[in-house]
Design a protein around this motif. Structure first.
Motif, mmCIF file in Angstrom:
data_model
loop_
_atom_site.group_PDB
_atom_site.id
_atom_site.type_symbol
_atom_site.label_atom_id
_atom_site.label_comp_id
_atom_site.label_asym_id
_atom_site.label_seq_id
_atom_site.Cartn_x
_atom_site.Cartn_y
_atom_site.Cartn_z
ATOM 1 N N UNK A 1 -5.055 2.156 7.626
ATOM 2 C CA UNK A 1 -5.001 0.693 7.722
ATOM 3 C C UNK A 1 -3.956 0.262 8.764
ATOM 4 N N UNK A 2 -2.829 0.996 8.826
ATOM 5 C CA UNK A 2 -1.778 0.664 9.810
ATOM 6 C C UNK A 2 -2.313 0.876 11.240
ATOM 7 N N UNK A 3 -3.052 1.966 11.442
ATOM 8 C CA UNK A 3 -3.646 2.242 12.764
ATOM 9 C C UNK A 3 -4.647 1.151 13.145
ATOM 10 N N UNK B 1 -1.326 12.004 -1.455
ATOM 11 C CA UNK B 1 -1.738 12.351 -0.081
ATOM 12 C C UNK B 1 -2.884 11.442 0.376
ATOM 13 N N UNK B 2 -3.867 11.242 -0.501
ATOM 14 C CA UNK B 2 -5.030 10.404 -0.162
ATOM 15 C C UNK B 2 -4.609 8.945 0.030
ATOM 16 N N UNK B 3 -3.735 8.455 -0.849
ATOM 17 C CA UNK B 3 -3.289 7.056 -0.763
ATOM 18 C C UNK B 3 -2.464 6.814 0.508
ATOM 19 N N UNK B 4 -1.614 7.780 0.860
ATOM 20 C CA UNK B 4 -0.818 7.664 2.098
ATOM 21 C C UNK B 4 -1.729 7.680 3.328
ATOM 22 N N UNK B 5 -2.781 8.524 3.280
ATOM 23 C CA UNK B 5 -3.743 8.589 4.398
ATOM 24 C C UNK B 5 -4.451 7.250 4.560
ATOM 25 N N UNK C 1 0.833 -1.212 0.000
ATOM 26 C CA UNK C 1 0.000 0.000 0.000
ATOM 27 C C UNK C 1 0.863 1.256 0.000
ATOM 28 N N UNK C 2 1.937 1.241 0.817
ATOM 29 C CA UNK C 2 2.831 2.409 0.879
ATOM 30 C C UNK C 2 3.595 2.592 -0.438
#
Length: 373
Positions: free
Chosen positions: A103-105, A94-98, A81-82
């Motif tokens: 998902x990581x959280x 920016x949206x993809x990183x968010x 994903x990253x």
């Protein structure tokens, strides 16, 4: 990928490896194969109790394996994903990183919840839970508070899709309940909910006070493991007095026109159990016997292990043995007095969002046991 993200993923991987090791994933797969073989035997249902035990254990083992496998898959997907996010540009990046961060959280929370489950290794932790709520000091407010707590636990069970069976509800005259007994049917329900045992305190402006004064109310929560056939809790018939009476609902209205409610008194100990939520007297008697057996099992455990006294106290619901405070006025806060964990959103907690309190309670109990050990 940012070094902080890489370090975080490595930490998640380490925690998940510990969980996989404790669960012994390979042994879990072997056990599932064995249980599936037993479940496919056409003669299995000749013994109903054994059949239910096999299918219940199989369902639980499959759920555990699926949960841990899904967590592993999600963790392996995160770096991808990253990487995909870094290939984007501008607002899309920016949206993809968010999304990847979200998902990581979420994965953090889910792996931590699974890790807490692995801390439940007590003799009865895997069992269904029998929850008994009693209103304490505080009059009509305390009865209302007991009903709010019952709703909180049932909403929590609903969120997790756990089955709930209400055995008895004793309604107070004006509002709320004097007491209630219900079972939460899920693997590890007892181990999970046992940290909720104790006195719960509510501070709010009383809706029952026409002068709008602040009121403090108390309710007691007792959590017991459901008795299984292997527990050998035999109760001689002569030790029990059985009384039947008419079930009553809120405000004293009759729920049933027949004497179907059952009260069992265990003469040697004085323990009294009632059940009125089933349709027939026989069903109520069976349910009441289950509750009585659970209470006698807990009593036996206390006699065998003196340290159990610290978990279950006979004090009334008052200031002395509080475990959690819920404040709705003059500020908003729910605070666990053992772990110091707190949130400022009582309405969400009272709507069943208590997982974080349960997890911190299980960790606290584990560290407390290690220190005293």
């Amino acid at each position: 990928m940012h070094p902080d993200v890489s370090a975080d993923l490595a930490e998640l991987d380490s925690t998940l490896k510990t969980v996989e090791s404790v669960l012994d994933v390979e042994e879990l797969r072997r056990r599932i194969d064995e249980l599936e073989h037993q479940a496919s035997d056409p003669d299995l249902w000749n013994d109903q109790d054994h059949a239910q035990q096999v299918t219940s254990e199989l369902s639980h083992a499959q759920t555990e394996l699926r949960r841990v496998s899904e967590l592993r898959q999600r963790l392996e997907d995160l770096p991808v994903l990253y990487e995909l996010a870094e290939e984007e540009e501008g607002e899309a990046q920016t949206a993809a990183l968010a999304d990847a961060d979200a998902e990581r959280t979420a994965l953090h929370a889910d792996i931590e919840a699974m890790e807490v489950r692995t801390l439940l290794s007590g003799e009865y932790d895997k069992r269904d839970a029998l929850v008994n709520i009693r209103s304490g000091a505080g009059g009509v407010d305390a009865a209302d508070w007991a009903e709010m707590l019952m709703r909180m636990y049932i909403r929590w069970a609903d969120r997790h899709k756990y089955g709930v069976e209400v055995y008895d509800t004793s309604y107070a005259e004006e509002a709320g309940i004097k007491s209630a007994t219900f079972a939460v049917k899920a693997p590890y329900a007892y181990g999970t909910l046992s940290v909720e045992m104790g006195t719960h305190r509510l501070v709010r402006i009383s809706p029952f006070d026409n002068q709008g004064r602040r009121q403090t109310s108390f309710a007691e929560v007792e959590v017991l493991p459901v008795v299984e056939t292997t527990d050998h809790i035999e109760i001689p018939e002569g030790d029990i007095r059985v009384d039947v009476y008419r079930s009553s609902g809120p405000g004293g209205q009759s729920v049933n026109t027949t004497d179907s409610a059952v009260r069992l008194t265990h003469i040697p100990t004085g323990i009294v159990v009632t059940c009125q939520n089933e349709k027939s007297q026989l069903q109520n008697k069976i349910s009441a016997m289950r509750v009585l057996q659970a209470k006698l099992l807990e009593r036996k455990r206390q006699e065998e292990r003196a340290e159990m006294d610290a978990l279950k106290t006979n004090e009334g619901a008052s200031w002395g043995n509080q475990m959690r405070s819920y404040v709705l006025h003059p500020y908003q806060m729910v605070k666990d007095l053992r772990t110091s964990y707190e949130v400022n959103n009582p309405s969400a907690v009272l709507d069943g969002e208590i997982d974080a309190f349960i997890e911190s309670g299980i960790r606290w109990r584990m560290s407390d046991a290690q220190q005293s050990g």
